[in-house]
Write an enzyme that holds these catalytic residues in place. Structure first.
Site, PDB file in Angstrom:
ATOM      1  N   LYS A 191      52.556  36.789  36.240  1.00 12.50           N
ATOM      2  CA  LYS A 191      52.807  38.161  36.684  1.00 12.50           C
ATOM      3  C   LYS A 191      53.805  38.267  37.832  1.00 12.50           C
ATOM      4  O   LYS A 191      54.511  39.275  37.949  1.00 12.50           O
ATOM      5  CB  LYS A 191      51.485  38.838  37.071  1.00 12.50           C
ATOM      6  CG  LYS A 191      50.577  39.101  35.885  1.00 12.50           C
ATOM      7  CD  LYS A 191      49.345  39.866  36.302  1.00 12.50           C
ATOM      8  CE  LYS A 191      48.471  40.184  35.094  1.00 12.50           C
ATOM      9  NZ  LYS A 191      47.314  41.027  35.441  1.00 12.50           N
ATOM     10  N   ASP A 210      48.256  47.612  34.912  1.00 13.16           N
ATOM     11  CA  ASP A 210      46.965  47.265  35.517  1.00 13.16           C
ATOM     12  C   ASP A 210      46.617  48.261  36.609  1.00 13.16           C
ATOM     13  O   ASP A 210      45.470  48.712  36.727  1.00 13.16           O
ATOM     14  CB  ASP A 210      47.002  45.859  36.132  1.00 13.16           C
ATOM     15  CG  ASP A 210      47.005  44.761  35.098  1.00 13.16           C
ATOM     16  OD1 ASP A 210      46.435  44.963  34.004  1.00 13.16           O
ATOM     17  OD2 ASP A 210      47.563  43.691  35.382  1.00 13.16           O
ATOM     18  N   SER A 255      43.692  36.710  45.159  1.00  8.50           N
ATOM     19  CA  SER A 255      44.948  36.965  45.876  1.00  8.50           C
ATOM     20  C   SER A 255      46.170  36.891  44.965  1.00  8.50           C
ATOM     21  O   SER A 255      47.297  36.842  45.449  1.00  8.50           O
ATOM     22  CB  SER A 255      45.119  35.944  47.012  1.00  8.50           C
ATOM     23  OG  SER A 255      45.167  34.615  46.511  1.00  8.50           O
ATOM     24  N   GLY A 256      45.981  36.901  43.646  1.00 12.04           N
ATOM     25  CA  GLY A 256      47.103  36.834  42.724  1.00 12.04           C
ATOM     26  C   GLY A 256      47.684  38.198  42.405  1.00 12.04           C
ATOM     27  O   GLY A 256      47.423  39.195  43.089  1.00 12.04           O
ATOM     28  N   GLY A 257      48.470  38.246  41.327  1.00 15.21           N
ATOM     29  CA  GLY A 257      49.132  39.489  40.961  1.00 15.21           C
ATOM     30  C   GLY A 257      48.175  40.610  40.627  1.00 15.21           C
ATOM     31  O   GLY A 257      48.390  41.766  41.005  1.00 15.21           O
ATOM     32  N   MET A 258      47.065  40.290  39.931  1.00 14.00           N
ATOM     33  CA  MET A 258      46.082  41.320  39.617  1.00 14.00           C
ATOM     34  C   MET A 258      45.389  41.810  40.878  1.00 14.00           C
ATOM     35  O   MET A 258      45.067  43.000  41.003  1.00 14.00           O
ATOM     36  CB  MET A 258      45.059  40.779  38.615  1.00 14.00           C
ATOM     37  CG  MET A 258      44.061  41.819  38.125  1.00 14.00           C
ATOM     38  SD  MET A 258      44.871  43.133  37.205  1.00 14.00           S
ATOM     39  CE  MET A 258      43.468  44.130  36.721  1.00 14.00           C
TER      40      MET A 258
END
Length: 279
Positions: free
Chosen positions: A70, A106, A129-132
């Site tokens: 992402k 999202d 802590s990622g894109g989502m």
């Protein structure tokens, strides 16, 4: 009736570290019942730049982007829609004549679920802590959730999300709980972490709402524990359907009727998710 696959058929696809069948089933079901000359196929890749080049070169109409691509896909885009630019995360690519634009559906899905499922903003713990996680944090902030803690072992990413959206940050789970618990990690996902609880049982017992973005499977250990404790649940299945509807509209220019969305959801994800989408 859907035309037979031929030279004019438009291809849509997905790129994921762990490809599944649900997205293909959902989109292809809608193509079939709406008589659209499209086909959808899921893929993974070890060469992201080549895969994105293929989207452009082969005139693939659209591509869903999942973990772990992402953020990595951003430099390969020609343009970013506003939500993707602000969040710095892309989950959808639309190809208009060889020009690739990144979107983040999202964010749209999470924002709608927060508004539908939660009467008023409450304190929360968000793990990830990622894109989502960026999309969820942005939706929380924009929906008025001001009191929150980001839990992330990655200090750089966790602190950055917390600072950008005005939340606290810490590396480990606190002893206390919060009314809203949100899992935005792979914990509970099919694979090596499939039996791992995202939050401990005491925290789940003390919360009011359990929100898990994991969709493979929908009934994660976190969701099962929350259901056993009679908590309100927002599942990854709901997110994946709502964001997929927005992708479908971007790819085809058509907004399916609510009944068609429910039937496609039932076909792709089962009756439980379809019933929750109907709420």
């Amino acid at each position: 009736m859907k035309p037979p696959i031929g030279r004019d058929t438009r291809l849509c696809m997905s790129l994921s570290g762990r490809p599944g069948n649900a997205g293909s089933r959902f989109h292809n079901y809608l193509y079939e019942i709406l008589g659209l000359d499209y086909v959808y196929k899921s893929f993974s890749t070890q060469d992201l730049a080549a895969a994105i080049g293929g989207i452009r070169a082969l005139e693939i109409r659209g591509c869903a982007i999942s973990m772990p691509f992402k953020e990595a896909v951003i430099p390969l885009m020609d343009d970013l829609e506003s939500s993707a630019r602000v969040i710095d995360s892309v989950n959808t690519i639309v190809n208009d004549g060889g020009r690739l634009t990144g979107y983040n559906t999202d964010y749209v899905a999470v924002r709608r679920l927060l508004e539908r499922r939660i009467d008023k903003p409450v304190p929360f713990l968000l793990r990830g802590s990622g894109g989502m996680a960026k999309a969820v944090a942005a939706a929380l902030r924009d929906a008025g959730f001001a009191d929150g803690t980001i839990i992330a072992r990655n200090e750089v990413a966790g602190q950055a999300i917390a600072d950008q959206y005005g939340y606290r940050w810490r590396t480990d789970l606190p002893r206390d709980s919060a009314p809203l618990l949100i899992n935005v990690t792979p914990l509970g996902m099919d694979g090596k972490d499939s039996d791992t609880l995202a939050f401990n049982k005491d925290q789940i017992a003390a919360c009011n709402i359990a929100f898990d973005v994991v969709a493979q499977p929908i009934n994660t250990p976190f969701v099962r524990a929350a259901r056993a404790a009679r908590k309100n649940i927002i599942s990854g299945g709901e997110i994946i359907v709502l964001q997929a509807v927005e992708q479908f509209i971007l790819y085809t220019g058509i907004r399916p009727e609510a009944d068609d969305i429910r039937e496609a959801t039932r076909y792709a994800h089962g009756a439980d998710v379809a019933a929750r989408i109907a709420d």
